[in-house]
Every structure is written in structure tokens, then in C-alpha cells.
Design a protein around this motif. Structure first.
Motif, PDB file in Angstrom:
ATOM      1  N   LYS A  55      -4.532  18.132   8.929  1.00 45.67           N
ATOM      2  CA  LYS A  55      -3.359  17.460   8.349  1.00 45.67           C
ATOM      3  C   LYS A  55      -2.092  17.879   9.106  1.00 45.67           C
ATOM      4  N   MET A  56      -1.054  17.066   8.951  1.00 42.96           N
ATOM      5  CA  MET A  56       0.223  17.347   9.613  1.00 42.96           C
ATOM      6  C   MET A  56       1.353  17.255   8.604  1.00 42.96           C
ATOM      7  N   MET A  57       2.443  17.957   8.886  1.00 42.16           N
ATOM      8  CA  MET A  57       3.622  17.903   8.013  1.00 42.16           C
ATOM      9  C   MET A  57       4.852  17.992   8.910  1.00 42.16           C
ATOM     10  N   ILE A  58       5.912  17.291   8.510  1.00 41.57           N
ATOM     11  CA  ILE A  58       7.108  17.299   9.364  1.00 41.57           C
ATOM     12  C   ILE A  58       8.286  18.019   8.695  1.00 41.57           C
ATOM     13  N   GLY A  59       9.276  18.341   9.507  1.00 40.88           N
ATOM     14  CA  GLY A  59      10.528  18.905   9.015  1.00 40.88           C
ATOM     15  C   GLY A  59      11.640  18.450   9.951  1.00 40.88           C
ATOM     16  N   ALA A  60      12.883  18.530   9.463  1.00 37.69           N
ATOM     17  CA  ALA A  60      14.034  18.154  10.293  1.00 37.69           C
ATOM     18  C   ALA A  60      15.193  19.071   9.922  1.00 37.69           C
ATOM     19  N   ASN A  61      16.117  19.274  10.855  1.00 35.09           N
ATOM     20  CA  ASN A  61      17.229  20.183  10.541  1.00 35.09           C
ATOM     21  C   ASN A  61      18.130  19.589   9.453  1.00 35.09           C
ATOM     22  N   GLN A  62      18.597  20.456   8.572  1.00 37.49           N
ATOM     23  CA  GLN A  62      19.406  20.055   7.425  1.00 37.49           C
ATOM     24  C   GLN A  62      20.683  20.894   7.448  1.00 37.49           C
ATOM     25  N   GLU A  63      21.798  20.234   7.706  1.00 39.40           N
ATOM     26  CA  GLU A  63      23.066  20.961   7.840  1.00 39.40           C
ATOM     27  C   GLU A  63      23.865  20.925   6.547  1.00 39.40           C
ATOM     28  N   ASN A  64      24.915  21.752   6.516  1.00 38.57           N
ATOM     29  CA  ASN A  64      25.725  21.895   5.317  1.00 38.57           C
ATOM     30  C   ASN A  64      27.159  22.175   5.739  1.00 38.57           C
ATOM     31  N   ALA A  65      28.121  21.725   4.919  1.00 34.97           N
ATOM     32  CA  ALA A  65      29.535  21.974   5.211  1.00 34.97           C
ATOM     33  C   ALA A  65      29.799  23.477   5.346  1.00 34.97           C
ATOM     34  N   ALA A  66      29.051  24.271   4.598  1.00 33.33           N
ATOM     35  CA  ALA A  66      29.083  25.724   4.785  1.00 33.33           C
ATOM     36  C   ALA A  66      28.027  26.000   5.858  1.00 33.33           C
ATOM     37  N   PHE A  67      28.447  26.033   7.113  1.00 34.02           N
ATOM     38  CA  PHE A  67      27.511  26.005   8.249  1.00 34.02           C
ATOM     39  C   PHE A  67      26.299  26.939   8.133  1.00 34.02           C
ATOM     40  N   CYS A  72      17.257  25.027  10.436  1.00 35.77           N
ATOM     41  CA  CYS A  72      16.644  24.337  11.578  1.00 35.77           C
ATOM     42  C   CYS A  72      15.406  23.559  11.135  1.00 35.77           C
ATOM     43  N   ALA A  73      15.013  22.617  11.989  1.00 29.88           N
ATOM     44  CA  ALA A  73      13.851  21.771  11.714  1.00 29.88           C
ATOM     45  C   ALA A  73      12.564  22.596  11.583  1.00 29.88           C
ATOM     46  N   GLU A  74      12.404  23.559  12.467  1.00 31.48           N
ATOM     47  CA  GLU A  74      11.156  24.332  12.492  1.00 31.48           C
ATOM     48  C   GLU A  74      10.980  25.110  11.185  1.00 31.48           C
ATOM     49  N   ARG A  75      12.081  25.766  10.750  1.00 34.85           N
ATOM     50  CA  ARG A  75      11.965  26.555   9.522  1.00 34.85           C
ATOM     51  C   ARG A  75      11.893  25.654   8.300  1.00 34.85           C
ATOM     52  N   SER A  76      12.568  24.488   8.337  1.00 32.06           N
ATOM     53  CA  SER A  76      12.441  23.545   7.213  1.00 32.06           C
ATOM     54  C   SER A  76      10.975  23.160   7.051  1.00 32.06           C
ATOM     55  N   ALA A  77      10.320  22.860   8.164  1.00 31.99           N
ATOM     56  CA  ALA A  77       8.911  22.438   8.115  1.00 31.99           C
ATOM     57  C   ALA A  77       8.011  23.589   7.656  1.00 31.99           C
TER      58      ALA A  77
END
Ligand code: THU
Length: 159
Positions: A55-67, A72-77
Motif C-alpha cells: 500500500k501507499m500513502m501520501i503527504g504534502a507540506n503544510q504551512e502556517n502563519a506562525a512559520f 514538511c511533506a515527508e514528516r506529514s506523510a
């Protein structure tokens, strides 16, 4: 005193030189860039994980006004995967990125924090994680995160 040298072996290849499953993983990383929330950097990163059950799963970087609250995408995934299916070993990760000109020509290289987290995955599941870093020019392929992180720090270093 001795001079010591480190050698890292990795491959540079084109998408069609990868096997079918690897190509699918890289394609998923590319399409995951569309799920990035990069309102501040405008740098859209996608990551795709392969599990030992195929199986596979994806992630993408998620930013915030409080930088610093961004991720990052890798850790989100990886963190999502380990929260949802901690019993599944992760055996490979593919990463791709887009800037305002489109997909990067040279392969994206993960930040140090992500390399450390990827290394912990290898240590946790006692299984190497293959790494595919995508660029439109070609793909860097590594057999293990250790190749991206010499002199790394893992649990055993505390014993
Ligand atoms: N970023 C990733 O998601 N992965 C990487 O390997 C490098 C950097 C993100 C973090 C931030 O949202 C943006 O790219 C710019 O640094």
C-alpha cells in the motif's frame, strides 16, 4: 592522525528505468504536491510512502502563519502513516517538489529534520527505507536513509 573518507553509493536514473511500483510511488509524490498548503514559501512538496504490504500513502507540506508550526511533506506523510497504521513497516519514500516555475529540475533533497525522522523509521521497523528524490532531469535513488545521513544519531547511540 588519519584522513578518513566516506563514500556514498546512489543511482541517477529516469522514471522509466524504475520498476512499476517505484514509478507509481514517484508519480504519487508528484501528484501530492497539489495537496501542499504553501501559502508562504510557494514551494510545494509531495511525499509518497510505500508500506511492506504494497500500500501507499501520501503527504504534502503544510504551512502556517506562525512559520515554525509548519510541517514538511515527508514528516506529514510519516507521522500520519504511523498514527494510522503503526504495524506497517515503511519500505520506501519518494519526494517531489514544485516552485513557481513548475517541478524542480534537480532532485529535491530533504531537510535534516526529515532525514532524522526517516532514519528513525528504519530503526523502528528494522528495515531499510529506499529513497527516491525526483527532479525532471532524473531521480536520485538511495538504498537506505543512512546514505543520506552519515554519522547519524539513533537510539543505539545512547546505550
Ligand atoms: N519542505 C518540505 O516539505 N520538504 C523538504 O524536503 C524541504 C522543505 C517544505 C517546508 C516548507 O513548507 C517549504 O518546503 C519551504 O521550505
Amino acid at each position: 592522525m588519519k584522513n578518513l573518507k566516506l563514500e556514498i553509493e546512489y543511482r541517477f536514473c529516469q522514471l522509466d528505468e524504475l520498476d512499476g511500483q517505484e514509478q507509481e510511488l514517484v508519480q504519487k509524490a508528484i501528484s501530492a504536491t497539489a495537496n501542499s498548503y504553501a501559502n508562504y514559501s510557494h514551494f510545494h512538496v509531495g511525499a509518497a510512502l510505500l508500506f511492506d504490504n504494497g500500500k501507499m500513502m501520501i503527504g504534502a507540506n503544510q504551512e502556517n502563519a506562525a512559520f515554525p508550526s509548519s510541517l514538511c511533506a515527508e514528516r506529514s506523510a510519516i507521522f500520519a502513516a504511523q498514527s494510522q497504521c503503526p504495524e506497517q513497516a515503511i519500505t520506501a519514500i519518494a519526494i517531489a517538489a514544485k516552485n513557481n516555475k513548475g517541478l524542480l529540475e534537480d532532485p529535491i533533497t530533504p531537510c535534516g529534520a526529515c532525514r532524522q525522522v526517516m532514519l528513525e523509521v528504519e530503526d523502528r521497523y528494522k528495515h531499510p527505507v529506499r529513497v527516491f528524490l525526483y527532479g525532471t532531469r532524473g531521480i536520485y535513488c538511495f538504498d537506505s536513509v543512512k546514505d543520506l545521513m552519515p554519522f547519524s544519531f539513533v537510539d543505539a547511540n545512547m546505550r
